[in-house]
Motif scaffolding. Structure first.
Motif, short mmCIF file in Angstrom:
data_model
loop_
_atom_site.label_atom_id
_atom_site.label_comp_id
_atom_site.label_asym_id
_atom_site.label_seq_id
_atom_site.Cartn_x
_atom_site.Cartn_y
_atom_site.Cartn_z
N ARG A 261 -3.76 -3.71 -5.75
CA ARG A 261 -5.15 -4.20 -6.38
C ARG A 261 -5.23 -3.63 -7.73
O ARG A 261 -6.33 -3.59 -8.29
CB ARG A 261 -6.32 -3.82 -5.27
N GLY A 262 -4.19 -3.22 -8.27
CA GLY A 262 -4.35 -2.73 -9.62
C GLY A 262 -5.25 -1.50 -9.83
O GLY A 262 -5.76 -1.08 -10.85
N ALA A 263 -5.15 -0.49 -8.80
CA ALA A 263 -5.95 0.63 -8.90
C ALA A 263 -4.82 1.69 -8.95
O ALA A 263 -3.63 1.62 -8.76
CB ALA A 263 -6.75 0.79 -7.64
N PHE A 264 -5.32 3.04 -9.03
CA PHE A 264 -4.31 4.28 -9.31
C PHE A 264 -4.62 4.89 -7.82
O PHE A 264 -5.74 4.88 -7.00
CB PHE A 264 -4.72 5.20 -10.25
N ALA A 265 -3.54 5.58 -7.52
CA ALA A 265 -3.50 6.45 -6.28
C ALA A 265 -2.42 7.55 -6.25
O ALA A 265 -1.48 7.60 -7.22
CB ALA A 265 -3.37 5.70 -4.89
N GLY A 266 -2.67 8.52 -5.54
CA GLY A 266 -1.75 9.77 -5.49
C GLY A 266 -1.60 9.90 -3.77
O GLY A 266 -2.52 9.64 -3.18
N GLY A 267 -0.69 10.47 -3.20
CA GLY A 267 -0.68 11.02 -1.93
C GLY A 267 -0.62 12.47 -1.78
O GLY A 267 -1.68 13.02 -2.29
N ASN A 268 0.26 13.08 -0.94
CA ASN A 268 -0.02 14.39 -0.65
C ASN A 268 1.36 15.06 -0.38
O ASN A 268 2.50 14.29 -0.14
CB ASN A 268 -0.98 14.60 0.48
N ASP A 269 1.64 16.36 -0.51
CA ASP A 269 2.64 17.04 -0.25
C ASP A 269 4.02 16.90 -1.08
O ASP A 269 4.54 17.77 -1.33
CB ASP A 269 3.09 16.80 1.35
N SER A 270 4.38 15.65 -1.41
CA SER A 270 5.61 15.44 -2.17
C SER A 270 5.42 14.53 -3.31
O SER A 270 4.54 13.71 -3.27
CB SER A 270 6.88 15.23 -1.44
N ASP A 271 6.34 14.53 -4.16
CA ASP A 271 6.18 13.37 -5.08
C ASP A 271 6.49 12.12 -4.63
O ASP A 271 7.59 11.65 -4.03
CB ASP A 271 7.46 13.80 -6.15
N MET A 272 5.59 11.05 -4.62
CA MET A 272 5.40 9.87 -4.34
C MET A 272 5.37 8.82 -5.31
O MET A 272 5.43 7.77 -5.08
CB MET A 272 4.16 9.48 -3.54
N GLY A 273 5.70 9.27 -6.42
CA GLY A 273 5.81 8.37 -7.48
C GLY A 273 6.86 7.31 -7.38
O GLY A 273 6.59 6.25 -7.87
N LYS A 274 7.80 7.33 -6.82
CA LYS A 274 8.98 6.45 -6.52
C LYS A 274 8.57 5.22 -5.77
O LYS A 274 9.10 4.14 -6.13
CB LYS A 274 10.32 7.17 -5.98
N TYR A 275 7.50 5.31 -4.94
CA TYR A 275 6.97 4.25 -4.22
C TYR A 275 6.38 3.11 -5.07
O TYR A 275 6.46 2.01 -4.60
CB TYR A 275 6.32 4.57 -3.27
N ALA A 276 5.70 3.47 -6.18
CA ALA A 276 4.79 2.78 -7.10
C ALA A 276 4.40 3.45 -8.41
O ALA A 276 3.48 3.84 -8.51
CB ALA A 276 3.60 2.23 -6.26
N PRO A 277 5.55 3.53 -9.11
CA PRO A 277 5.48 4.29 -10.28
C PRO A 277 4.29 3.84 -11.28
O PRO A 277 3.80 4.59 -11.92
CB PRO A 277 6.73 4.30 -10.99
N ASP A 278 4.10 2.52 -11.32
CA ASP A 278 3.10 2.30 -12.10
C ASP A 278 1.59 2.25 -11.72
O ASP A 278 0.69 2.26 -12.62
CB ASP A 278 3.36 0.59 -12.56
N SER A 279 1.22 2.64 -10.67
CA SER A 279 0.12 2.99 -10.19
C SER A 279 -0.20 4.24 -9.50
O SER A 279 -0.97 4.70 -8.88
CB SER A 279 -0.15 1.94 -8.98
N TYR A 280 1.07 5.16 -9.88
CA TYR A 280 0.93 6.36 -9.31
C TYR A 280 -0.04 7.41 -10.12
O TYR A 280 0.32 7.07 -11.59
CB TYR A 280 2.34 7.10 -9.12
N LEU A 281 -0.71 8.41 -9.55
CA LEU A 281 -1.58 9.03 -10.53
C LEU A 281 -0.69 10.54 -10.42
O LEU A 281 0.30 10.60 -11.14
CB LEU A 281 -2.78 9.37 -9.92
N THR A 282 -0.91 11.41 -9.60
CA THR A 282 -0.10 12.51 -9.24
C THR A 282 -0.65 13.15 -7.84
O THR A 282 -1.53 12.39 -7.36
CB THR A 282 -0.10 13.55 -10.49
#
Lengths: 390, 309
Positions: A261-282
């Motif tokens: 949906r063109g929003a930003f998001a982050g996860g938890n515990d480990s670096d999740m940037g690899k799953y969607a680098p353009d929508s990843y926050l930290t």
């Protein structure tokens, strides 16, 4: 007919045996290797002097170490980070540790910890639910050292360790507060327990420190890894208007929903940037390696204490993942500055005045919460729309 | 977008894997073979998709591999239940245990690695600009379209063709079908295998459209829900569509109620789909108490030629 009946029974017995064997392989294949691999380091030690042994204490016998994991190391989150820490410790100290994965937080845990205690000098139990089982076993094996993550009970031979990951959540909040266009954030809470609550509050306070108008919606999934459920939670938040999400679960479901949906998001515990680098926050990440080295080293040196260790940004147990590709430099700089201030002690996440979302002052002006108060937090900060389910 | 549209979009997203697995279960059970292995088959479908997609970066190949693996499992299930006439409940449970264990084992090397892509979306062009319709259809990925077409195809197949008549005959009264010259064994083998392939695709859909990575046990019980939906839908593909989306909507409704400031604990909200399912089942059971239940009559009974029951 009789003979056919026997054939059926036999084929079933075979099928079941196969199923059981393979299921066993899947979840507990490391525990099966316990006996062989625990002997291996001792043998290697006797034969050749490894580098680490030469530099530390040539005479000391290396302890045998075991880890009890709640999930599989491949969960890409909590257990993955513990396993990275174990590998770091193995490399630094030249010790081969044993792991048992997918251990349920039930009486099974006590059986497995007991088995490990019989053949190991140090046992790390890495999930909150192991607390009482670890304590029970610790009382039975006074010569074995136990270290339990995230709990609060200790014994003469049992210590605890965890980290102030809310510092990471605060930093992620700063980035989220800068990235949102609608001043509306969403938090996909795992379970309504204090660990998640203080991270949610820190995230909110971080966002409000750069953008006082922020409001944060929260939903609780009661899951740690269930992509289908977490996706629904994330979509609900996005539908309500949130444009930056943070999730406390290990699955990248929230990040994918936000990316669609063109929003930003982050996860938890480990670096999740690899799953969607353009929508990843930290997001906050764990780095257990240095602590594991220190703990095992202290046992080897005989300086081990049954302390309640709490890591933070300063000692590196907590950090934030590298930013996503769309996070601009000024936001990065703002976060880095805040990180430096937290490390130097200039900034404390839970410094008053903090009001909860019922209007009650929880932290007076000029006061700071003690670690104990943080760990038992049961209120939501002002600006959070939601409740803590009882 | 209003609340209903948003809920419908969420329901379609949550319901698609359930729909695929339910359709698979319907094919199995229409042929008279109980399908309790859905959870294991979905996991096998998911892990195969991940392994092949990551290794080859070819989505079509990955889906074909997932279909092939679950077809093999379907043939094993048919061999046990049709040829060996084993207990179908046991075979299904073994399939679930086997699939959960084997998928965890196979997935070790790729667990946590991101997939090269997610489920592709059909570009509808101008349709997307239509207010409500465009919002709903514009968000549907290829597997969702496939599942919708499948509902229609299976409905026509089961109720409007002679093949469907044969299938229903085999599920209701294999002895009669046999006398009429229908090859009971062959039909059971074919539909069980076709059904397990669809369940495997349901697993593939979960990794492709929910979270683009493998982790063991990621279906988290969705296979069991599909087993229930087969009965809830009374072995009818059109009702399966309704039931799967209803379940998806209720799943999503819990979170929406949390966001509307509901004071009901989320534990209870999580129960809504199940409570509603029970209530609807009770209502339908009462309303249709004088009609046939729709259960294939010889479901669970192995067919032995010339044996009297």
């Amino acid at each position: 007919m009789k003979r056919r009946g026997q054939a059926v029974t036999f084929s079933f017995a075979l099928m079941f045996l196969l199923a059981v064997v393979l299921a066993g392989c899947g979840s507990n294949n490391n525990s099966g290797n316990n006996t062989s691999s625990t002997k291996a380091p001792a043998a290697a030690n006797a034969g050749t002097t490894t580098e680490a042994a030469a530099t530390t204490e040539p005479a000391a016998k290396k302890p045998t170490v075991a880890f009890v994991y709640i999930g599989p190391p491949g969960d890409g989150g909590y257990t993955y980070q513990h396993d990275q820490g174990r590998q770091y410790m193995e490399k630094e100290l030249g010790i081969k540790a044993d792991t048992v994965e997918n251990v349920p937080e039930s009486a099974d845990a006590e059986r497995i910890i007991t088995e490990l205690a019989q053949s190991h000098d140090i046992v790390f139990t890495t999930s909150f639910g192991y607390m009482d089982y670890t304590l029970n076993v610790a009382n039975k094996f006074p010569n074995v050292k136990f270290m339990h993550a995230s709990g609060y009970k200790t014994a003469a031979n049992m210590g605890t360790y965890f980290g102030k990951n809310y510092q990471g959540s605060y930093l992620a909040g700063i980035a989220a507060g800068k990235m949102t266009k609608k001043n509306h954030l969403g938090y996909v809470g795992a379970f309504p327990i204090s660990e998640v609550i203080y991270n949610l509050n820190a995230f909110t306070l971080g966002a409000q420190s750069v953008n006082p108008d922020i409001k944060v919606d929260v939903v609780w999934t009661n899951t740690w890894y269930d992509p289908a459920t977490e996706r629904q939670a994330a979509i609900s938040l996005l539908d309500k208007g949130a444009d930056v999400l943070l999730a406390y679960q290990d699955s990248p479901a929230t990040l994918q929903a936000a990316a669609e949906r063109g929003a930003f998001a982050g996860g938890n515990d480990s670096d999740m940037g690899k799953y969607a680098p353009d929508s990843y926050l930290t997001n906050p990440v764990w780095n257990w390696g240095p602590y594991y080295v220190k703990a095992v080293q202290s046992v080897m040196d005989g300086t081990w204490k049954n302390e309640q260790y709490s890591g933070d940004l300063a000692d590196g147990m907590i950090d934030i993942a590298p930013f996503g590709s769309k996070v601009p430099d000024d936001v990065k700089k703002l976060v880095e500055d805040a990180k430096a201030k937290i490390i130097s002690g200039e900034l404390d996440v839970f410094t008053g005045p903090i009001t909860d979302n019922q209007g009650k002052v929880q932290v007076q002006e000029g006061q700071k919460l003690t670690l104990e108060e943080v760990l038992s937090m049961n209120w939501l900060a002002k600006g959070i729309e939601g409740t803590i389910p009882k | 977008m209003d609340f209903t549209t948003q809920l419908l979009i969420a329901a379609i997203s949550a319901g698609t894997p359930l729909l695929l697995a339910t359709l698979g279960g319907i094919l199995n059970e229409r042929a008279g073979i109980i399908q309790l292995g859905a959870e294991g088959l979905m996991l096998m479908g998911a892990v195969t998709t991940c392994i092949v997609y990551i290794r080859t970066e070819n989505l079509l190949l990955a889906l074909l591999a997932a279909m092939a693996i679950t077809a093999v499992l379907g043939i094993v299930h048919s061999f046990l239940c049709v040829t060996l006439r084993a207990n179908q409940t046991m075979s299904g449970l073994a399939m679930t245990l086997f699939g959960s264990g084997l998928s965890a084992y196979l997935g070790k090397s790729i667990s946590g690695i991101p997939l090269p892509g997610t489920s592709p979306k059909l570009d509808l062009g101008w349709v997307k600009s239509i207010p409500v319709v465009g919002d709903i259809f514009g968000r549907m990925d290829d597997l969702t379209w496939f599942s919708l077409l499948l509902v229609l195809a299976l409905h026509l197949l089961i109720h409007h063709t002679s093949w469907g008549l044969h299938l229903r005959a085999v599920g209701d009264s294999p002895a009669t079908a046999d006398v009429m010259g229908i090859r009971v064994q062959l039909i059971r083998y074919s539909y069980v295998t076709a059904g397990t392939v669809l369940i495997g695709l349901a697993g593939a859909d979960m990794v492709l459209s929910y979270a683009p990575t493998w982790n063991e046990g990621l279906t988290a019980g969705r296979g069991w829900i599909a087993v229930g939906l087969v009965i809830f839908a009374r072995w009818n593909p059109l009702r399966a569509l309704f039931c799967a989306y209803l379940f998806g909507a209720l799943d999503s409704l819990g979170f929406r109620m949390q966001l509307l400031g509901s004071t009901i604990p989320p534990y209870f909200l999580k129960m809504i789909p199940y409570v509603v399912t029970i209530l609807v089942l009770m209502y339908l059971g009462y309303r249709n108490r004088n009609k046939p239940s729709g259960t294939p009559e010889s479901l669970g009974t192995p067919f032995i030629r010339e044996q009297r029951f």
